[in-house]
Design an enzyme around this catalytic site. Structure first.
Site, PDB file in Angstrom:
ATOM      1  N   LYS A 134      12.829 -15.880  -8.896  1.00 53.65           N
ATOM      2  CA  LYS A 134      12.680 -14.826  -9.918  1.00 53.65           C
ATOM      3  C   LYS A 134      11.709 -15.286 -10.991  1.00 53.65           C
ATOM      4  O   LYS A 134      10.820 -14.563 -11.386  1.00 53.65           O
ATOM      5  CB  LYS A 134      14.022 -14.509 -10.589  1.00 53.65           C
ATOM      6  CG  LYS A 134      15.017 -13.587  -9.992  1.00 53.65           C
ATOM      7  CD  LYS A 134      14.627 -12.201  -9.643  1.00 53.65           C
ATOM      8  CE  LYS A 134      13.811 -12.115  -8.406  1.00 53.65           C
ATOM      9  NZ  LYS A 134      14.444 -11.721  -7.181  1.00 53.65           N
ATOM     10  N   HIS A 141      16.719 -37.150  -5.524  1.00 51.35           N
ATOM     11  CA  HIS A 141      15.938 -37.654  -4.386  1.00 51.35           C
ATOM     12  C   HIS A 141      14.476 -37.225  -4.469  1.00 51.35           C
ATOM     13  O   HIS A 141      13.802 -37.164  -3.449  1.00 51.35           O
ATOM     14  CB  HIS A 141      16.562 -37.177  -3.073  1.00 51.35           C
ATOM     15  CG  HIS A 141      17.952 -37.693  -2.869  1.00 51.35           C
ATOM     16  ND1 HIS A 141      18.220 -39.003  -2.555  1.00 51.35           N
ATOM     17  CD2 HIS A 141      19.156 -37.074  -2.986  1.00 51.35           C
ATOM     18  CE1 HIS A 141      19.534 -39.174  -2.466  1.00 51.35           C
ATOM     19  NE2 HIS A 141      20.129 -38.005  -2.731  1.00 51.35           N
ATOM     20  N   TRP A 146      -2.875  -2.674  -1.608  1.00 49.52           N
ATOM     21  CA  TRP A 146      -2.615  -4.118  -1.684  1.00 49.52           C
ATOM     22  C   TRP A 146      -3.556  -4.729  -0.656  1.00 49.52           C
ATOM     23  O   TRP A 146      -3.369  -4.536   0.547  1.00 49.52           O
ATOM     24  CB  TRP A 146      -1.162  -4.407  -1.352  1.00 49.52           C
ATOM     25  CG  TRP A 146      -0.741  -5.826  -1.589  1.00 49.52           C
ATOM     26  CD1 TRP A 146      -0.270  -6.356  -2.750  1.00 49.52           C
ATOM     27  CD2 TRP A 146      -0.734  -6.891  -0.622  1.00 49.52           C
ATOM     28  NE1 TRP A 146       0.021  -7.687  -2.579  1.00 49.52           N
ATOM     29  CE2 TRP A 146      -0.255  -8.039  -1.280  1.00 49.52           C
ATOM     30  CE3 TRP A 146      -1.085  -6.989   0.708  1.00 49.52           C
ATOM     31  CZ2 TRP A 146      -0.118  -9.269  -0.654  1.00 49.52           C
ATOM     32  CZ3 TRP A 146      -0.952  -8.214   1.349  1.00 49.52           C
ATOM     33  CH2 TRP A 146      -0.473  -9.338   0.672  1.00 49.52           C
ATOM     34  N   LYS A 182       5.990  -4.793  -3.441  1.00 46.05           N
ATOM     35  CA  LYS A 182       7.432  -4.675  -3.268  1.00 46.05           C
ATOM     36  C   LYS A 182       7.843  -4.802  -1.803  1.00 46.05           C
ATOM     37  O   LYS A 182       8.803  -5.472  -1.473  1.00 46.05           O
ATOM     38  CB  LYS A 182       7.874  -3.316  -3.822  1.00 46.05           C
ATOM     39  CG  LYS A 182       9.363  -3.030  -3.681  1.00 46.05           C
ATOM     40  CD  LYS A 182      10.162  -3.844  -4.656  1.00 46.05           C
ATOM     41  CE  LYS A 182      11.641  -3.555  -4.569  1.00 46.05           C
ATOM     42  NZ  LYS A 182      12.417  -4.654  -5.162  1.00 46.05           N
ATOM     43  N   GLU A 240       7.993 -15.643  -9.680  1.00 46.43           N
ATOM     44  CA  GLU A 240       7.256 -14.443  -9.268  1.00 46.43           C
ATOM     45  C   GLU A 240       6.880 -13.546 -10.442  1.00 46.43           C
ATOM     46  O   GLU A 240       5.864 -12.866 -10.377  1.00 46.43           O
ATOM     47  CB  GLU A 240       7.976 -13.666  -8.160  1.00 46.43           C
ATOM     48  CG  GLU A 240       9.229 -12.947  -8.519  1.00 46.43           C
ATOM     49  CD  GLU A 240       9.833 -12.199  -7.333  1.00 46.43           C
ATOM     50  OE1 GLU A 240       9.104 -11.760  -6.442  1.00 46.43           O
ATOM     51  OE2 GLU A 240      11.072 -12.042  -7.319  1.00 46.43           O
ATOM     52  N   CYS A 289       0.856  -1.186   0.000  1.00 47.50           N
ATOM     53  CA  CYS A 289       0.000   0.000   0.000  1.00 47.50           C
ATOM     54  C   CYS A 289       0.895   1.240   0.000  1.00 47.50           C
ATOM     55  O   CYS A 289       1.931   1.277   0.646  1.00 47.50           O
ATOM     56  CB  CYS A 289      -0.950   0.097   1.177  1.00 47.50           C
ATOM     57  SG  CYS A 289      -2.130  -1.232   1.280  1.00 47.50           S
ATOM     58  N   ARG A 307       4.085  -0.665  -4.681  1.00 47.66           N
ATOM     59  CA  ARG A 307       3.773  -1.084  -3.313  1.00 47.66           C
ATOM     60  C   ARG A 307       2.418  -1.789  -3.209  1.00 47.66           C
ATOM     61  O   ARG A 307       2.077  -2.336  -2.161  1.00 47.66           O
ATOM     62  CB  ARG A 307       3.772   0.127  -2.380  1.00 47.66           C
ATOM     63  CG  ARG A 307       5.099   0.844  -2.307  1.00 47.66           C
ATOM     64  CD  ARG A 307       4.988   2.027  -1.378  1.00 47.66           C
ATOM     65  NE  ARG A 307       4.700   1.616  -0.030  1.00 47.66           N
ATOM     66  CZ  ARG A 307       5.607   1.269   0.873  1.00 47.66           C
ATOM     67  NH1 ARG A 307       6.881   1.305   0.556  1.00 47.66           N
ATOM     68  NH2 ARG A 307       5.258   0.895   2.077  1.00 47.66           N
ATOM     69  N   GLU A 317      17.260 -18.546  -5.886  1.00 52.46           N
ATOM     70  CA  GLU A 317      16.925 -17.192  -6.346  1.00 52.46           C
ATOM     71  C   GLU A 317      16.422 -17.233  -7.799  1.00 52.46           C
ATOM     72  O   GLU A 317      15.465 -16.542  -8.148  1.00 52.46           O
ATOM     73  CB  GLU A 317      18.164 -16.287  -6.217  1.00 52.46           C
ATOM     74  CG  GLU A 317      18.021 -14.889  -6.766  1.00 52.46           C
ATOM     75  CD  GLU A 317      16.969 -14.028  -6.067  1.00 52.46           C
ATOM     76  OE1 GLU A 317      16.388 -14.466  -5.071  1.00 52.46           O
ATOM     77  OE2 GLU A 317      16.725 -12.916  -6.562  1.00 52.46           O
ATOM     78  N   ASN A 337      -2.315   2.276   5.577  1.00 54.67           N
ATOM     79  CA  ASN A 337      -1.443   1.171   5.188  1.00 54.67           C
ATOM     80  C   ASN A 337      -1.186   0.372   6.454  1.00 54.67           C
ATOM     81  O   ASN A 337      -0.756   0.951   7.452  1.00 54.67           O
ATOM     82  CB  ASN A 337      -0.139   1.780   4.626  1.00 54.67           C
ATOM     83  CG  ASN A 337       0.908   0.750   4.293  1.00 54.67           C
ATOM     84  OD1 ASN A 337       0.640  -0.443   4.294  1.00 54.67           O
ATOM     85  ND2 ASN A 337       2.114   1.231   3.997  1.00 54.67           N
ATOM     86  N   GLY A 338      -1.488  -0.921   6.463  1.00 52.22           N
ATOM     87  CA  GLY A 338      -1.266  -1.725   7.672  1.00 52.22           C
ATOM     88  C   GLY A 338      -2.508  -2.544   7.992  1.00 52.22           C
ATOM     89  O   GLY A 338      -3.404  -2.704   7.161  1.00 52.22           O
TER      90      GLY A 338
HETATM   91  O1  M6R Z   1      12.679  -5.356   1.186  1.00 50.77           O
HETATM   92  P1  M6R Z   1      13.112  -6.706   1.594  1.00 50.77           P
HETATM   93  O2  M6R Z   1      14.450  -7.079   1.089  1.00 50.77           O
HETATM   94  O3  M6R Z   1      13.031  -6.909   3.100  1.00 50.77           O
HETATM   95  O4  M6R Z   1      12.059  -7.699   0.953  1.00 50.77           O
HETATM   96  C1  M6R Z   1      12.089  -9.074   1.206  1.00 50.77           C
HETATM   97  C2  M6R Z   1      11.222  -9.831   0.219  1.00 50.77           C
HETATM   98  O5  M6R Z   1       9.882  -9.431   0.342  1.00 50.77           O
HETATM   99  C3  M6R Z   1      11.679  -9.615  -1.230  1.00 50.77           C
HETATM  100  O6  M6R Z   1      13.004  -9.988  -1.400  1.00 50.77           O
HETATM  101  C4  M6R Z   1      10.800 -10.432  -2.191  1.00 50.77           C
HETATM  102  O7  M6R Z   1      11.030 -11.782  -2.011  1.00 50.77           O
HETATM  103  C5  M6R Z   1      11.069 -10.001  -3.649  1.00 50.77           C
HETATM  104  N1  M6R Z   1       9.830  -9.957  -4.368  1.00 50.77           N
HETATM  105  C6  M6R Z   1      11.963 -10.920  -4.368  1.00 50.77           C
HETATM  106  O8  M6R Z   1      12.173 -10.574  -5.696  1.00 50.77           O
END
Ligand code: M6R
Length: 616
Positions: A493, A512, A74, A611, A496, A2, A27, A489, A100-101
């Site tokens: 990537k 396994h 969000w 984000k 997502e 948000c 956000r 990672e 926000n929250g």
């Molecule tokens: O801002 P942060 O590094 O604390 O965020 C952590 C995760 O939310 C963030 O890395 C998330 O997994 C990303 N979407 C990955 O690309």
């Protein structure tokens, strides 16, 4: 998670708010709305969908007021509908609020307010907050002029459990906003004859670089010419005005199709920034200004504990590998969301570290606080200056990677890897690493930006490969040692941003269970660096090949990989072991990016994600 923008000044508020929302859209992008003070009314426009949809509605309605609040959502409480979009008006029409929250006790407050005759039109916890402000406002008739909204918000927040960044306006006070924060970021931009509130500096940097980072439990009251900060307990706060060091250009696409693409290509610069001024004069170790611990303190430490979420957690795994390998200090890595609840026993001389790009991730912040509550020093590797984690940690290392807007983290990740490598070097040189090994290590790190440029030069080839595999249903990412976290990672990537199911495994673990997934539609991305486990990884590749699985291999230049074993080969330059995770990351970022583009996915705003995750 948000985004909030508020404006009071002399310009038309609506266009400033919309511009701010566009910059905060990463956000949250379920719905968006504005509330503008004009001609003795509060006019609200809000729409499910992207900010662009709202922008059209706002343009159609020609808002002319010079004060207002806005929000990009969000969803937490209530589905994605126009009614649940913010701002919310109190049922007496006097107060408008964005939030926000999460308000945890909203149901009991709602019951109380229903009993007092307040009505609700949405399913949100935020509307409850707005009505509670209105309830207190109706009773605050004796409050001195100019303080009635502020005191109503203050009283409301004393009854609220949960997290919030809020901004509220009142119909009786056309040039005033009251805002507050607890657990959700909020900044005040101090301009000339105007003030602007935002969840993130990106939304206000085009108007001012002078900002005040609000702290948890603080309220701010703003008018065009004044601002004052106080606490929920009515204590006055002397503000500290900070300067934003980056410019609006850093938060713009500058010719790239997506922020993710831009940020992938910004990695050489981000790596240079992470290293700048951080090596000793003799070129054999790293120096960090803000750790607030002496070399002697570091020598006492017998264990490091790292916690983070998502991509940051993968960076922690690389830190574990490098610190154990070079400094021989045991390291534990935990998911921040688990650490905060599992009451882990820690060694007496442990040092706690969190990694967070945004510095606002609530689980990571909670883990940091939990470690501090237990009496441990808790340090942070963090990108966003002035963020909550940066402020609350006992010391730390800023990444200086610049603003990262794409929801999929890229440059922040490789910068975290580089800082982890520097930390490993610093700890190693305090223990057993020799001067000459230190010099070799530093030279290896200094080469990283150029090595990454060489991988980026292969982008057109990686794009072609991506197009060939874009319609696959599953992917495996397989790596060993420091490249196992990079396999994780790569899988994160890809899933997502392209919504393809992907899993990361240590290469030898694949047999396994995950090998059952192998088919023509489930390729494997193998990390095959030249080195001690090269032959073992080649054997794993043979096992995939024998089952007709396609292989994309990320291979060291000049490698003696058997011809024909990989269906596709992406080359990475030979490099120092500490830099290997960085150069190996770039191909999987590009592969994921180009696959998502080929599938016409919204790369910078993937579905369901935001984000910065500021709710549990
Ligand atoms: O801002 P942060 O590094 O604390 O965020 C952590 C995760 O939310 C963030 O890395 C998330 O997994 C990303 N979407 C990955 O690309």
């Amino acid at each position: 998670m948000c985004g909030i923008v508020g404006y009071v000044g002399t310009q038309k508020a609506a266009s400033i708010l919309i511009e701010g929302l566009k910059r905060l859209e990463y956000r949250g992008y379920d719905s968006a709305g504005v509330a503008i003070q004009q001609e003795g009314r509060i006019d609200v426009a809000k729409k499910a969908g992207r900010v662009e949809v709202l922008a059209k509605e706002v343009a159609r309605r020609h808002f002319s007021g010079t004060a207002g609040i806005s929000h990009t959502r969000w969803a937490t409480h209530g589905g994605v509908t126009d009614a649940n979009a913010h701002p919310h008006l109190s049922s007496d029409g006097k107060i408008a609020i964005v939030h926000n929250g999460v308000i945890e006790n909203y149901l009991s407050i709602k019951k109380f307010l229903l009993g007092k005759g307040y009505a609700f039109v949405s399913e949100t916890d935020t509307e409850v907050l707005g009505n509670l402000i209105a309830y207190h406002y109706a009773k605050e008739t004796d409050t001195k002029p100019g303080s009635r909204l502020l005191e109503s918000v203050r009283k409301t927040l004393r009854h609220v459990e949960g997290t919030y960044g809020i901004a509220a306006i009142c119909i009786d006070s056309p040039s005033e906003i009251v805002a507050a924060r607890k657990g959700s970021p909020l900044l005040l931009g101090v301009g000339e004859g105007e003030h602007i509130l935002a969840s993130d500096a990106a939304a206000l940097v085009s108007r001012t670089r002078n900002v005040v980072y609000l702290k948890d439990g603080e309220l701010v009251q703003i008018t065009p010419d004044s601002f004052s900060i106080s606490t929920v307990d009515s204590l006055e706060v002397s503000p500290v005005i900070d300067q934003i060091t980056w410019s609006i250009k850093d938060a713009e696409l500058s010719g790239y199709a997506h922020f993710m693409e831009k940020e992938i290509f910004e990695q050489p610069a981000a790596l240079e920034n992470a290293m700048r001024g951080r090596f000793s004069e003799d070129g054999s170790t790293a120096n960090f200004g803000g750790l607030n611990l002496s070399a002697t303190d570091f020598r006492q430490i017998d264990r490091l504990v790292f916690a983070s979420c998502g991509t940051g957690w993968h960076a922690c795994l690389v830190a574990e590998h490098l610190i154990e390998r070079f400094a021989r200090v045991p390291v534990e890595v935990d998911y921040a969301s688990e650490f905060r609840y599992r009451n882990a026993p820690l060694d007496r001389d442990a040092l706690f570290f969190v990694i967070s790009q945004s510095g606002e991730t609530i689980d990571t912040l909670a883990a940091l606080r939990e470690a501090q509550r237990k009496g441990y020093k808790a340090l942070a590797i963090c990108n966003v200056v002035g963020s909550t984690i940066a402020r609350e940690s006992d010391g730390g290392i800023y990444q200086h990677a610049g603003p990262e807007i794409g929801v999929a983290s890229t440059k922040a990740f490789t910068s975290q890897l580089l800082i982890s490598a520097m930390l490993a070097l610093y700890l190693a040189r305090l223990r057993d690493m020799s001067y000459s090994d230190g010099v070799t290590y530093v030279q290896g790190l200094k080469a990283a930006p150029d090595l990454v440029r060489r991988v980026l030069d292969q982008a057109p080839r990686i794009k072609e490969i991506a197009q060939r595999y874009a319609q696959c249903s599953d992917f495996l990412f397989l790596g060993r040692l420091s490249l196992f976290p990079i396999a994780l990672e790569g899988a994160l990537k890809l899933k997502e941003i392209s919504y393809i199911h992907a899993e990361g495994y240590p290469a030898a673990e694949m047999k396994h269970g995950p090998i059952a997934l192998i088919s023509e539609r489930c390729p494997s991305v193998f990390f095959v660096p030249q080195g001690e486990l090269f032959n073992k990884i080649v054997s794993s590749m043979q096992e995939i090949k024998a089952r007709k699985g396609k292989i994309i291999a990320i291979v060291t230049e000049g490698s003696d990989l058997p011809a024909g074993l990989a269906d596709e080969t992406i080359w990475i330059p030979d490099c120092h072991e500490a830099v290997l995770p960085i150069v190996a990351t770039v191909p999987v970022q590009l592969l994921s990016y180009y696959i998502a583009v080929a599938r016409k996915c919204d790369v910078d705003k993937p579905r369901n994600l935001a984000k910065s995750v500021t709710v549990e």
